[in-house]
Design a protein around this motif. Sequence first.
Motif, PDB file in Angstrom:
ATOM      1  N   ILE A  53     -13.283   5.701  -5.948  1.00 17.61           N
ATOM      2  CA  ILE A  53     -14.597   5.351  -6.491  1.00 17.61           C
ATOM      3  C   ILE A  53     -15.723   5.791  -5.563  1.00 17.61           C
ATOM      4  O   ILE A  53     -16.877   5.416  -5.753  1.00 17.61           O
ATOM      5  CB  ILE A  53     -14.701   3.843  -6.779  1.00 17.61           C
ATOM      6  N   GLY A  54     -15.380   6.571  -4.532  1.00 17.89           N
ATOM      7  CA  GLY A  54     -16.428   7.106  -3.661  1.00 17.89           C
ATOM      8  C   GLY A  54     -16.747   6.232  -2.462  1.00 17.89           C
ATOM      9  O   GLY A  54     -17.663   6.525  -1.703  1.00 17.89           O
ATOM     10  N   GLY A  55     -16.001   5.150  -2.294  1.00 16.75           N
ATOM     11  CA  GLY A  55     -16.200   4.307  -1.115  1.00 16.75           C
ATOM     12  C   GLY A  55     -15.442   4.868   0.070  1.00 16.75           C
ATOM     13  O   GLY A  55     -14.736   5.870  -0.048  1.00 16.75           O
ATOM     14  N   GLU A  56     -15.619   4.235   1.223  1.00 17.60           N
ATOM     15  CA  GLU A  56     -14.894   4.694   2.384  1.00 17.60           C
ATOM     16  C   GLU A  56     -14.248   3.545   3.114  1.00 17.60           C
ATOM     17  O   GLU A  56     -14.800   2.460   3.202  1.00 17.60           O
ATOM     18  CB  GLU A  56     -15.824   5.451   3.320  1.00 17.60           C
ATOM     19  N   ARG A  57     -13.052   3.781   3.631  1.00 19.59           N
ATOM     20  CA  ARG A  57     -12.388   2.755   4.425  1.00 19.59           C
ATOM     21  C   ARG A  57     -11.441   3.392   5.421  1.00 19.59           C
ATOM     22  O   ARG A  57     -11.187   4.587   5.373  1.00 19.59           O
ATOM     23  CB  ARG A  57     -11.619   1.815   3.508  1.00 19.59           C
ATOM     24  N   LEU A  58     -10.934   2.557   6.336  1.00 20.64           N
ATOM     25  CA  LEU A  58      -9.969   3.052   7.310  1.00 20.64           C
ATOM     26  C   LEU A  58      -8.551   2.947   6.771  1.00 20.64           C
ATOM     27  O   LEU A  58      -8.262   2.119   5.917  1.00 20.64           O
ATOM     28  CB  LEU A  58     -10.030   2.196   8.579  1.00 20.64           C
TER      29      LEU A  58
ATOM     30  N   GLU B  10     -16.710  10.817  14.615  1.00 14.31           N
ATOM     31  CA  GLU B  10     -16.264   9.422  14.584  1.00 14.31           C
ATOM     32  C   GLU B  10     -15.729   9.080  13.198  1.00 14.31           C
ATOM     33  O   GLU B  10     -16.157   9.693  12.226  1.00 14.31           O
ATOM     34  CB  GLU B  10     -17.441   8.513  14.933  1.00 14.31           C
ATOM     35  N   PRO B  11     -14.860   8.069  13.039  1.00  9.40           N
ATOM     36  CA  PRO B  11     -14.221   7.344  14.136  1.00  9.40           C
ATOM     37  C   PRO B  11     -13.084   8.161  14.750  1.00  9.40           C
ATOM     38  O   PRO B  11     -12.151   8.514  14.061  1.00  9.40           O
ATOM     39  CB  PRO B  11     -13.667   6.092  13.452  1.00  9.40           C
TER      40      PRO B  11
ATOM     41  N   THR C  23     -12.322   6.791  -1.017  1.00  8.59           N
ATOM     42  CA  THR C  23     -11.565   6.202  -2.121  1.00  8.59           C
ATOM     43  C   THR C  23     -11.944   6.852  -3.447  1.00  8.59           C
ATOM     44  O   THR C  23     -12.962   7.535  -3.556  1.00  8.59           O
ATOM     45  CB  THR C  23     -11.804   4.686  -2.211  1.00  8.59           C
TER      46      THR C  23
ATOM     47  N   ASP D  89       0.860  -1.171   0.000  1.00  8.18           N
ATOM     48  CA  ASP D  89       0.000   0.000   0.000  1.00  8.18           C
ATOM     49  C   ASP D  89       0.908   1.235   0.000  1.00  8.18           C
ATOM     50  O   ASP D  89       1.705   1.410   0.925  1.00  8.18           O
ATOM     51  CB  ASP D  89      -0.886  -0.034   1.253  1.00  8.18           C
TER      52      ASP D  89
ATOM     53  N   SER E  99      -9.525   7.938   8.133  1.00  8.32           N
ATOM     54  CA  SER E  99     -10.364   7.297   7.129  1.00  8.32           C
ATOM     55  C   SER E  99     -10.038   7.878   5.763  1.00  8.32           C
ATOM     56  O   SER E  99      -9.444   8.952   5.657  1.00  8.32           O
ATOM     57  CB  SER E  99     -11.851   7.485   7.452  1.00  8.32           C
TER      58      SER E  99
END
Lengths: 332, 357
Positions: free
Chosen positions: A314-319, A303-304, A312, A258, A309
């Motif tokens: 493509i519009g997604g979300e992740r930690l 939060e969190p 992404t 990564d 965070s």
Amino acid sequence: MTNDPITLGHGSGGRQSAELVSFLLESFRKRGIGPEMEDAAVIPGGYAFTVDGFTVSPRKFPGGDIGHLCVCGCANDLAVRGASPDFLGISLVIEEGFPKDEAAGYMESAAKTCGEIGMSLAAGDTKVVPVGGVEGLIMTGCAVGRIQTPSVLSSSNLQEGDSIIVTTSIGRHGAAIAASRFNLSVDGLESDCAPLWPALQPILAEKGLRCMRDCTRGGLGTVLCEWAEASGLHISLEEDAIPLNLQVRSLCDVLGFDPMYMACEGCAAIAVAPGCAEDIVRKLRESPLCTEATVIGRVLAGEPSGMVSLRTSIGGERLVDMPFGELLPRIC
Amino acid sequence: MIMPGSAGETAGLLRRISRTPLSVMEVCGTHTVSIFRSGIRSLLPPTIRLVSGPGCPVCVTDQGEIDAAISLLEKGAIVVSYGDMFRVPCARGSLSSKRAEGYDSRIASGAMDALTVALENPEKEVVFLGVGFETTSPATAVLVEETAKRKVSNLSVLSFHKMTPPAVKLLAQDPELGLGGFLLPGHVSVILGHDPFAFLPRQFGLPAVIAGFEPDQILFGLAEIVRQHESGVSALRSVYSRAVRPEGNQKAKAALERVFEVRDATWRGLGVIPASGLTLGKKFRAFDAEVRFDITLSPGTPPPGCRCGEVLTGRITPPECPLFRTKCTPASPVGPCMVSSEGTCGAYFRFFKGDRS
């Protein structure tokens, strides 16, 4: 920490490194004489002070060598605390049989880099150990400089609403080293190893400057996780905003790494107060090292909490979590 | 057939056409990681449940196989393998912790690295751990042939190689899992082609789509699975046609034929699957580490409390395992699903907001 032996994972700059450091500092902390956890220490008299050891393999890599790296590493630790690179000490531990010319070559590149940023060698030490005592050569630098900011830069200054800036495209040093280690040739991939002082000096007088960090081992991701954890705030990033060059992206794709965790040696993360980002980015971009400087995210209260965070591409979300252990190339 | 669009458009389309609940298994670990890393789960409608399958090579490597690898190190061999294998623990440690104790384990970026190590260390026995599916077994085959051709006597291969289709078949017919479609691995299909997975629609009436690894390609594959599911007509489709030829890679398949023989293999979590593993064929026995070091691979006992097996087969999600995030973390992994960069538990731990915020 259990009594297991120290592994390479403990040296990788992520969470395991943090655990090891904290374990090793116990003796000092319990006596109330332990350091703060920043790139360089602020010491009385308006000085910053740092020490950094280098054991890079290979010692010569696209974009630099261990001598250049040693000076940049030390000077950058000072620069991100707002201190000029004034004095350097170098300690060399050399394995018997090491070619003299090669060692002199690293001193030449160290001297050249020092010359470029106005740093002088003030102290040094040389030890030679029997074959097997070290692998080739270990170069340790120690540096002192005068703090040039009106107030001390520290991650404890971080506040809700701050913008996060990155000064250049990420992961180039780690990717260049990984390419050498795994015998991959990637055209145009070079370490970003460079002294940050000339780029950072012009922004030191900015009032909105909160803190800066040199994104070395563990990369940008680790730095931001440390900030989020220390402040209890939430850092929200935009993936598309993070500068990443094609070479680093390709290498990471091949090895399964990564880029957020790939080491940089000429890249800083900077937190600035609301409304100040534009000015600071503009000033940074005047330096040839920071033409890609840009805002990549914000500090939020929600939060969190204590986490980073990422929105992404493509519009997604992740930690984005701190990495664990060595970066290991994946199987397929 | 759905037409390719941007990730955002495809996600929107998928949300519009999905009406009934559907569980889709993404077989491949690289898909799993890409799904988490790109945040695809956060874009799916509640009707779609993604189940991570057994396609992480490290994760399905049986405990007995890890034990065998560690025992080779202890016998003084140099063990060469892919980085992912290094932190998988057994009772006596991992390749990584053994290295810290002074044993010689080395990370390879390709199978041929083992040959270099063997040539540089003629006085030592060097063993390459052949791990992985159809994406890595051809490289091991080439290594074995080259080793034989050059008569390198100090190199052998311990083959844990496994074949994807038998495991997919086992999961497809498990009523308890209730899988309604498969996102099939792109790289494996580059080697195998379309045929080995054609049984999914033919025999089980399940939508099956071969997809690449970019987020837009994965979403495209998922949308095609949803479309098939909603229309009730299933077929094997490839949305990765720039890389996957219907007949696969004939050269790689021929190399596999020449070097390996099919055998039963123990998969972590799935048990023994008949005719799902690869062992060195008769002609290459001299380079088989099982023969050279008199190793019998026997199913090992997983660490106490570890539920990786159930995670691998989609029976539970990682947060449902009592060890997850308590005893089992990336820093001190109990099971392989937490160790591997492609493991489901590791991916949940690193990327997933759902169970933490």
